[in-house]
Design an enzyme around this catalytic site. Structure first.
Site, PDB file in Angstrom:
ATOM      1  N   ARG A  73      12.772   3.528  -3.906  1.00 50.14           N
ATOM      2  CA  ARG A  73      12.278   2.488  -4.758  1.00 50.14           C
ATOM      3  C   ARG A  73      10.936   1.986  -4.424  1.00 50.14           C
ATOM      4  O   ARG A  73      10.121   1.768  -5.089  1.00 50.14           O
ATOM      5  CB  ARG A  73      13.213   1.199  -4.385  1.00 50.14           C
ATOM      6  N   ASP A 115      16.216   8.420  -6.470  1.00 44.05           N
ATOM      7  CA  ASP A 115      16.885   7.341  -7.393  1.00 44.05           C
ATOM      8  C   ASP A 115      16.104   7.206  -8.744  1.00 44.05           C
ATOM      9  O   ASP A 115      15.332   8.094  -9.026  1.00 44.05           O
ATOM     10  CB  ASP A 115      16.766   5.833  -6.502  1.00 44.05           C
ATOM     11  N   HIS A 171      22.191   7.139 -10.909  1.00 45.70           N
ATOM     12  CA  HIS A 171      20.722   7.121 -10.020  1.00 45.70           C
ATOM     13  C   HIS A 171      19.864   8.037 -10.384  1.00 45.70           C
ATOM     14  O   HIS A 171      18.958   8.801  -9.301  1.00 45.70           O
ATOM     15  CB  HIS A 171      21.028   6.783  -8.650  1.00 45.70           C
ATOM     16  N   ASP A 208      27.144   6.902  -6.066  1.00 47.24           N
ATOM     17  CA  ASP A 208      27.534   5.576  -6.242  1.00 47.24           C
ATOM     18  C   ASP A 208      26.951   5.212  -7.752  1.00 47.24           C
ATOM     19  O   ASP A 208      25.928   5.710  -8.254  1.00 47.24           O
ATOM     20  CB  ASP A 208      26.619   4.543  -5.371  1.00 47.24           C
ATOM     21  N   GLU A 209      27.634   4.014  -8.244  1.00 45.97           N
ATOM     22  CA  GLU A 209      27.152   3.189  -9.346  1.00 45.97           C
ATOM     23  C   GLU A 209      26.963   4.227 -10.559  1.00 45.97           C
ATOM     24  O   GLU A 209      25.697   4.321 -10.848  1.00 45.97           O
ATOM     25  CB  GLU A 209      25.783   2.329  -9.131  1.00 45.97           C
ATOM     26  N   TYR A 225      23.760  -5.254   4.778  1.00 46.38           N
ATOM     27  CA  TYR A 225      22.635  -4.977   3.647  1.00 46.38           C
ATOM     28  C   TYR A 225      21.633  -5.734   4.098  1.00 46.38           C
ATOM     29  O   TYR A 225      21.373  -7.095   3.861  1.00 46.38           O
ATOM     30  CB  TYR A 225      23.207  -5.143   2.172  1.00 46.38           C
ATOM     31  N   ASP A 252      18.746  -5.839   2.854  1.00 45.39           N
ATOM     32  CA  ASP A 252      17.874  -6.722   1.796  1.00 45.39           C
ATOM     33  C   ASP A 252      18.178  -7.818   1.336  1.00 45.39           C
ATOM     34  O   ASP A 252      17.619  -8.679   0.476  1.00 45.39           O
ATOM     35  CB  ASP A 252      17.875  -5.576   0.595  1.00 45.39           C
ATOM     36  N   TRP A 311      17.786  -1.625   1.074  1.00 47.37           N
ATOM     37  CA  TRP A 311      17.120  -1.152  -0.021  1.00 47.37           C
ATOM     38  C   TRP A 311      15.802  -1.573  -0.129  1.00 47.37           C
ATOM     39  O   TRP A 311      15.615  -2.954   0.319  1.00 47.37           O
ATOM     40  CB  TRP A 311      18.065  -1.655  -0.934  1.00 47.37           C
ATOM     41  N   THR A 312      14.863  -0.925  -1.147  1.00 44.02           N
ATOM     42  CA  THR A 312      13.552  -1.518  -0.823  1.00 44.02           C
ATOM     43  C   THR A 312      12.882  -1.939  -2.167  1.00 44.02           C
ATOM     44  O   THR A 312      11.814  -1.865  -2.366  1.00 44.02           O
ATOM     45  CB  THR A 312      12.544  -0.574  -0.193  1.00 44.02           C
TER      46      THR A 312
END
Ligand code: ACM
Length: 544
Positions: free
Chosen positions: A141, A170, A241, A304-305, A396, A398, A446-447
């Site tokens: 990110r 990602d 992603h 994931d996701e 997490y 973030d 996460w950034t």
């Protein structure tokens, strides 16, 4: 005043002072650890620390095979300091404890004081609670330059953490050079602009962002980490992603005729990989180069996701489902992931994925990063996988550090330093016979909202220090043997290391982001969302 708290600390009378005549010696197997210690000490103290044979040295580093692999014993006496460890990693952890016993200025790169460099006499016996003590750094990110990664590794090592999980790819960027597919970084390595704040606000900055690691950069990172007993675990996120990869090679996607740019929006993209043989082969080749670069036993494939709308709408994919005799798109995700699980296993590696890889029952033997709650860790262990605990509600980094609207880009639920310290990676309800499945824990950074190493510092510290203690020290009830006091002392070390941590009373004016609105969640909302997300993790032997 050590952090993480050692297993046993037995103060002894007297002190030991490092001086111009202090010598440093080690067993040959610990020569690298001695080199690191000499570098640190001679930088900040200016002392020469000439080498002597271990039995005669003032500071002696030795192996003691009777100790646990990462365990150590640190003995400080007025005339001698000895550190012995089960392996060089144990000795290295003992060295970190010795540094913490010295004045915080020992962490500076050049002398700022003449000392004295005095250590209280003590016997410390120590070993980690868990073997996997990690941090995931999302360099997709926002790219973190090599120098920032090396500095981050130093900070992990100073906290006795031993895994750096690099989230290398990602939707918003592909950060590792792959020789066979140069467009992954030529095209996928940068985006036209980024969102400012949470995606709900639809604000963009109009400024290109990018960067990637050349293969020699990766070799440098991996070798530097290994010298500090940190394993770098790479992650190539599949099959969701992946918009940056699809931007580079549109035929990997479900709409090759509709090219997409590298994503500028945060959140999981609906553009995901197709499941053709060509796409599977492409990512096998990618993983071959990744395995060449990263010697770690674990190789991350994300998982994931994966938003499956394109799959549901794709005639090709539906045909493939039928050919493979699969029931639904969840089973297709599992089939896809298993292609790489087998490929990694054939190369002596273990697949590491987020807990979505449980959807559709992959064969036992993967390692699952349980991010959607302890129930997922229990489900993974029951299904025969190893587990790394990292649920968002505890790990997490973030997520916002307080309820204050001044937190820079406040997202997620509140996660304070005390919340992180209270993290118990052993999930409640895990049967005793499955406890060995929990390899350990990691915190995840996460950034999206950390666009510089300074912003990473703010999110990571001091919560990462609290995490390190949760992962290393034996569980104990609050106040965790004076954790607050020890953390206050530890902040002086972070100051000397140049870490721009969050102050206990909140952000400094320049750490705020009034330009970047967040999206704070409350716990009930998040719990409901997770319950919905995890409904489709089927339990082979009953509910978790
Ligand atoms: C994740 O937070 N998507 C692993």
């Amino acid at each position: 005043m050590l952090l993480p708290l050692p297993v046993t600390t037995d103060p002894r009378p007297g002190t030991h002072t490092l001086t111009g005549v202090t010598t440093l010696g080690s067993d040959p197997a610990c020569a690298g650890v001695a080199r690191r210690l000499r570098e640190t000490l001679s930088g900040s103290t200016g002392l020469p620390l000439p080498e002597a044979a271990a039995p005669d040295a003032t500071v002696a580093l030795t192996l003691d095979p009777a100790l646990p692999a990462e365990g150590y014993r640190l003995r400080v006496r007025p005339d001698r300091i000895s550190i012995s460890g089960g392996t060089p990693a144990g000795v290295f952890h003992g060295v970190q404890s010795l540094l913490q016993l010295l004045p915080a200025a020992v962490y500076r790169r050049a002398p700022v004081t003449a000392g004295p460099w005095t250590v209280p006499c003590v016997d410390i016996g120590d070993q980690p609670r868990f073997g996997w003590r990690g941090c995931m750094l999302d360099v997709a990110r926002h790219f973190v330059p090599v120098a920032g990664v090396l500095r981050f590794i130093d900070l992990l090592a100073a906290h006795k953490l031993n895994v750096l999980h690099l989230h290398l790819t990602d939707d918003q960027g592909w950060r590792v050079q792959i020789r066979r597919y140069p467009r992954l970084t030529e095209v996928g390595g940068w985006r036209a602009e980024s969102m400012v704040g949470s995606r709900q606000h639809e604000r963009f900055d109009g400024r290109p962002h990018g960067g990637f690691y050349r293969q020699d950069d990766i070799r440098e990172i991996v070798a530097y980490a290994a010298e500090r007993f940190v394993t770098v675990v790479p992650e190539i996120d599949l099959p969701g992603h992946t918009q940056a990869a699809i931007a580079a090679y549109p035929w990997l996607g479900n709409h090759p005729d509709q090219p997409v740019p590298v994503a500028a929006r945060w959140g999981a993209s609906r553009r995901v990989l197709n499941v053709s043989d060509e796409t599977v082969a492409f990512f096998r080749h990618v993983l071959d180069e990744v395995m060449e670069l990263f010697p770690s036993r674990h190789i991350g494939i994300g998982g994931d996701e994966c938003i499956k709308d394109e799959w549901r709408a794709s005639a090709a994919l539906q045909r493939r489902l039928g050919e493979l005799g699969l029931r639904d798109e969840d089973e297709m995700q599992s089939w896809f992931v298993q292609q790489f699980q087998r490929h990694l296993a054939a190369n002596g590696r273990v697949m590491f994925g987020w807990d979505e890889i449980l959807e559709g029952h992959p064969p036992p033997g993967a390692t699952v990063a349980a991010w959607r709650g302890p129930a997922l860790a229990v489900a993974a262990a029951r299904a025969g996988h190893d587990v790394v605990a990292c649920w968002d509600s505890s790990a997490y980094l973030d997520y916002r550090q307080s309820d204050s609207p001044d937190e820079p880009v406040p997202v997620g639920t509140v996660l304070t330093v005390a919340d992180v310290r209270a993290f118990d990676p052993m999930p409640p309800g895990l049967p005793a016979e499955l406890r060995h499945r929990v390899l350990g824990a990691q915190c995840n950074l996460w950034t999206e909202h950390a666009d510089s190493p300074r912003a990473v510092d703010y999110l990571a510290f001091p919560r990462l220090s609290a995490f390190a203690e949760a992962a290393w020290s034996p569980g104990s009830a609050p106040p965790w043997d004076g954790f607050d006091e020890r953390l206050t002392a530890h902040l002086r070390r972070l100051d000397a290391l140049g870490v721009e941590y969050r102050r206990p009373d909140g952000p400094l004016p320049w750490q705020r982001r009034p330009d970047a609105p967040g999206w704070p969640r409350d716990r009930a909302d998040r719990d409901a969302e997770l319950a919905a997300l995890t409904r489709n993790v089927r339990q082979p032997d009953g509910p978790a």
